[in-house]
Enzyme design. Structure first.
Site, PDB file in Angstrom:
ATOM      1  CE  LYS A 272      56.483  46.293  60.657  1.00 12.80           C
ATOM      2  NZ  LYS A 272      57.690  45.578  60.225  1.00 12.80           N
TER       3      LYS A 272
ATOM      4  CG  ASN B 191      51.854  36.588  55.372  1.00 17.35           C
ATOM      5  OD1 ASN B 191      51.014  36.645  54.480  1.00 17.35           O
ATOM      6  ND2 ASN B 191      52.961  37.308  55.366  1.00 17.35           N
ATOM      7  CB  THR B 192      50.002  35.067  61.871  1.00 19.03           C
ATOM      8  OG1 THR B 192      51.363  34.761  61.573  1.00 19.03           O
ATOM      9  CG2 THR B 192      49.567  34.290  63.098  1.00 19.03           C
TER      10      THR B 192
ATOM     11  CG  ASN C 215      56.566  38.301  53.374  1.00 20.73           C
ATOM     12  OD1 ASN C 215      56.347  37.488  54.288  1.00 20.73           O
ATOM     13  ND2 ASN C 215      56.426  39.611  53.531  1.00 20.73           N
TER      14      ASN C 215
ATOM     15  CG  ASN D  76      53.858  44.237  58.908  1.00 23.08           C
ATOM     16  OD1 ASN D  76      54.390  43.680  57.939  1.00 23.08           O
ATOM     17  ND2 ASN D  76      53.947  43.773  60.128  1.00 23.08           N
TER      18      ASN D  76
ATOM     19  CG  PHE E 214      55.102  35.306  62.500  1.00 21.53           C
ATOM     20  CD1 PHE E 214      55.616  36.409  61.846  1.00 21.53           C
ATOM     21  CD2 PHE E 214      54.102  35.508  63.455  1.00 21.53           C
ATOM     22  CE1 PHE E 214      55.147  37.691  62.117  1.00 21.53           C
ATOM     23  CE2 PHE E 214      53.628  36.779  63.734  1.00 21.53           C
ATOM     24  CZ  PHE E 214      54.141  37.867  63.062  1.00 21.53           C
TER      25      PHE E 214
ATOM     26  CB  SER F 271      52.634  39.709  60.184  1.00 23.44           C
ATOM     27  OG  SER F 271      53.876  40.301  60.387  1.00 23.44           O
TER      28      SER F 271
HETATM   29  C1  LIG Z   1      60.280  38.943  53.039  1.00 16.76           C
HETATM   30  C2  LIG Z   1      59.720  39.836  54.119  1.00 16.76           C
HETATM   31  C3  LIG Z   1      59.542  39.334  55.403  1.00 16.76           C
HETATM   32  C4  LIG Z   1      59.021  40.152  56.409  1.00 16.76           C
HETATM   33  N1  LIG Z   1      58.868  39.651  57.681  1.00 16.76           N
HETATM   34  C5  LIG Z   1      58.440  40.467  58.675  1.00 16.76           C
HETATM   35  C6  LIG Z   1      58.343  40.013  60.019  1.00 16.76           C
HETATM   36  O1  LIG Z   1      58.695  38.868  60.336  1.00 16.76           O
HETATM   37  N2  LIG Z   1      57.865  40.874  60.951  1.00 16.76           N
HETATM   38  C7  LIG Z   1      57.495  42.155  60.653  1.00 16.76           C
HETATM   39  O2  LIG Z   1      57.093  42.900  61.550  1.00 16.76           O
HETATM   40  N3  LIG Z   1      57.607  42.627  59.390  1.00 16.76           N
HETATM   41  C8  LIG Z   1      58.060  41.818  58.412  1.00 16.76           C
HETATM   42  N4  LIG Z   1      58.174  42.310  57.138  1.00 16.76           N
HETATM   43  C9  LIG Z   1      57.738  43.699  56.837  1.00 16.76           C
HETATM   44  C10 LIG Z   1      58.905  44.691  56.868  1.00 16.76           C
HETATM   45  O3  LIG Z   1      59.467  44.770  58.143  1.00 16.76           O
HETATM   46  C11 LIG Z   1      58.422  46.092  56.451  1.00 16.76           C
HETATM   47  O4  LIG Z   1      57.475  46.547  57.377  1.00 16.76           O
HETATM   48  C12 LIG Z   1      57.800  46.088  55.053  1.00 16.76           C
HETATM   49  O5  LIG Z   1      58.470  45.204  54.184  1.00 16.76           O
HETATM   50  C13 LIG Z   1      57.782  47.479  54.419  1.00 16.76           C
HETATM   51  O6  LIG Z   1      59.095  47.945  54.196  1.00 16.76           O
HETATM   52  P1  LIG Z   1      59.827  47.880  52.749  1.00 16.76           P
HETATM   53  O7  LIG Z   1      58.841  48.404  51.741  1.00 16.76           O
HETATM   54  O8  LIG Z   1      61.055  48.697  52.900  1.00 16.76           O
HETATM   55  O9  LIG Z   1      60.126  46.432  52.517  1.00 16.76           O
HETATM   56  C14 LIG Z   1      58.680  41.500  56.110  1.00 16.76           C
HETATM   57  C15 LIG Z   1      58.893  42.001  54.826  1.00 16.76           C
HETATM   58  C16 LIG Z   1      59.404  41.184  53.834  1.00 16.76           C
HETATM   59  C17 LIG Z   1      59.632  41.764  52.450  1.00 16.76           C
END
Ligand SMILES: Cc1cc2nc3c(=O)[nH]c(=O)nc-3n(C[C@H](O)[C@H](O)[C@H](O)COP(=O)(O)O)c2cc1C
Length: 400
Positions: free
Chosen positions: A256, A218-219, A149, A287, A153, A216
């Site tokens: 995080k 992406n910022t 992704n 993350n 934000f 994150s």
């Molecule tokens: C579509 C998507 C959007 C995410 N948006 C955020 C976010 O806004 N803030 C954040 O701290 N992590 C975000 N994450 C990261 C997740 O919170 C998590 O740390 C990461 O996906 C690893 O966990 P997983 O393998 O179970 O998905 C996002 C993950 C995905 C897949």
């Protein structure tokens, strides 16, 4: 000619999307009972594949709305006592939480708790509303059980999310559960630290914990805030803002971090946080990753953004293990990255996580994945002779 081609492609995409929505609507209508009662097989083999006919972002929106209107399987039975745990002063009925990014604007908290999550993290929330990056910005890597992704934000902003949190908490009969708020910063913010401080002031009174998300991908520039000096400055101001809140119970603050930190970065982060032990209450690790393991099969592996799901699993567990060792197990960790089974959750707990979270597994398995993980985790704990989650935290380190 090119106009016709574009139009044809566009209407075909629209047709496919509408067809997908109709199929899902139909599936829901004809299988209402299964949707609510939540068979693992039904979700994995019927409902989630039909949801995957939609593009990933539309499916995401649909899933948030389904949870908002409680079109989700509820967990009726209480969790076994062995899964309950207390971390940073908060009581959790089970250690399996929903990671940030699913319910970015806090629309569906109650429905998500009802599925059986032990806690739900809202956000990331930015001070001002912002649209995020242009779509497409979420991709399923099906062959890899992964997601990339680059949402960037997208957020309705502090005011809108705060209003929902207040309403949720004040509604008579509202479901109780642990709810954290994950704080981000606006893309064009003139004061990144100010954005986090504002988040603490706004959400301190309506959150069971707050997350300073500096990881994150992406910022632009965000992850640089994990560097020693910038992190010290950021955390000192965030802690001061929290300690100034006029509240009986001030929210714990967690940081995080990314799974892509170098050894030196990890040592620096550990030193900064350990020095603030008692003020910074925990880590969330991790993350998404900007790395691309050579094992990836899907054509989407070339997309820019953060990779999550199965290919992140070991990297995240290793990062948990490193940070647990560097902080001598004194700073609680929420472990996240690629958890899809009880064994995955257990491995993170043994590496040093006191709680776990997931997101990507929900996309592939749907809500029943939560009860599956809890059931399997309970069995694994019992098989190894642990009577609680807390007893198993960090055991990998004790064995060596
Ligand atoms: C579509 C998507 C959007 C995410 N948006 C955020 C976010 O806004 N803030 C954040 O701290 N992590 C975000 N994450 C990261 C997740 O919170 C998590 O740390 C990461 O996906 C690893 O966990 P997983 O393998 O179970 O998905 C996002 C993950 C995905 C897949």
């Amino acid at each position: 000619m090119s106009t016709i081609k574009t139009r044809t492609t566009f209407s075909f995409a629209k047709y496919m999307k509408e067809l997908g929505i109709m199929m899902i609507g139909g599936t829901l209508a004809f299988t209402g009972f299964e949707t609510i009662s939540g068979g693992e097989k039904f979700y994995k083999e019927v409902l989630m594949p039909s949801l995957q006919m939609l593009d990933a972002e539309t499916a995401h929106r649909f899933a948030v709305k389904a949870a908002k209107y409680k079109m989700v399987p509820r967990q009726w039975t209480p969790d076994p006592p062995s899964l309950s745990t207390t971390v940073f002063g908060r009581k959790f009925k089970n250690p399996v939480g929903l990671a940030a990014g699913f319910d970015k604007d806090g629309e569906a908290v109650e429905g998500l708790l009802a599925i059986g999550f032990g806690f739900v993290e809202v956000g990331s929330v930015t001070p001002q509303p912002q649209p995020g990056n242009p779509p497409p910005r979420v991709f399923r890597l099906r062959e890899d059980n992964a997601i990339i992704n680059r949402y960037g934000f997208n957020s309705e902003g502090h005011a809108a999310v705060l209003q929902r949190r207040v309403q949720d908490r004040e509604r008579p009969g509202a479901m109780k559960g642990v709810v954290g708020v994950n704080l981000g910063k606006n893309k064009e913010s003139p004061s990144p630290i100010g954005d986090y401080v504002e988040g603490v002031k706004q959400f301190g009174g309506v959150s069971d914990y707050l997350v300073v998300n500096v990881s994150s991908p992406n910022t632009p520039g965000l992850r640089d805030m994990q560097g020693r000096e910038r992190l010290e400055k950021l955390l000192d101001q965030v802690v001061a803002a929290r300690d100034n809140l006029k509240l009986d119970q001030k929210p714990p603050i967690l940081v995080k971090i990314a799974p892509d930190l170098t050894q030196k970065d990890k040592e620096d982060v550990a030193a900064v946080v350990t020095k603030r032990e008692g003020f910074i209450d925990g880590f969330i690790i991790s993350n998404t990753t900007i790395s691309r393991p050579s094992s990836l099969q899907s054509d989407h592996k070339v997309e820019t953004g953060g990779l999550s799901g199965a290919p992140l699993r070991t990297l995240a567990t290793d990062t948990i293990s490193d940070m647990y060792r560097l902080t001598k197990g004194k700073i609680p960790i929420i472990g996240v990255g690629g958890i899809a089974s009880g064994q995955d959750a257990y491995n993170k707990i043994k590496a040093g996580a006191s709680l776990v979270q997931l997101y990507s597994a929900l996309i592939y398995g749907g809500p029943p994945v939560v009860s599956k993980i809890k059931r399997e985790l309970g069995q694994l704990l019992e098989a190894d002779g642990f009577s609680s989650v807390a007893e198993a935290v960090g055991v990998d380190h004790k064995a060596t």
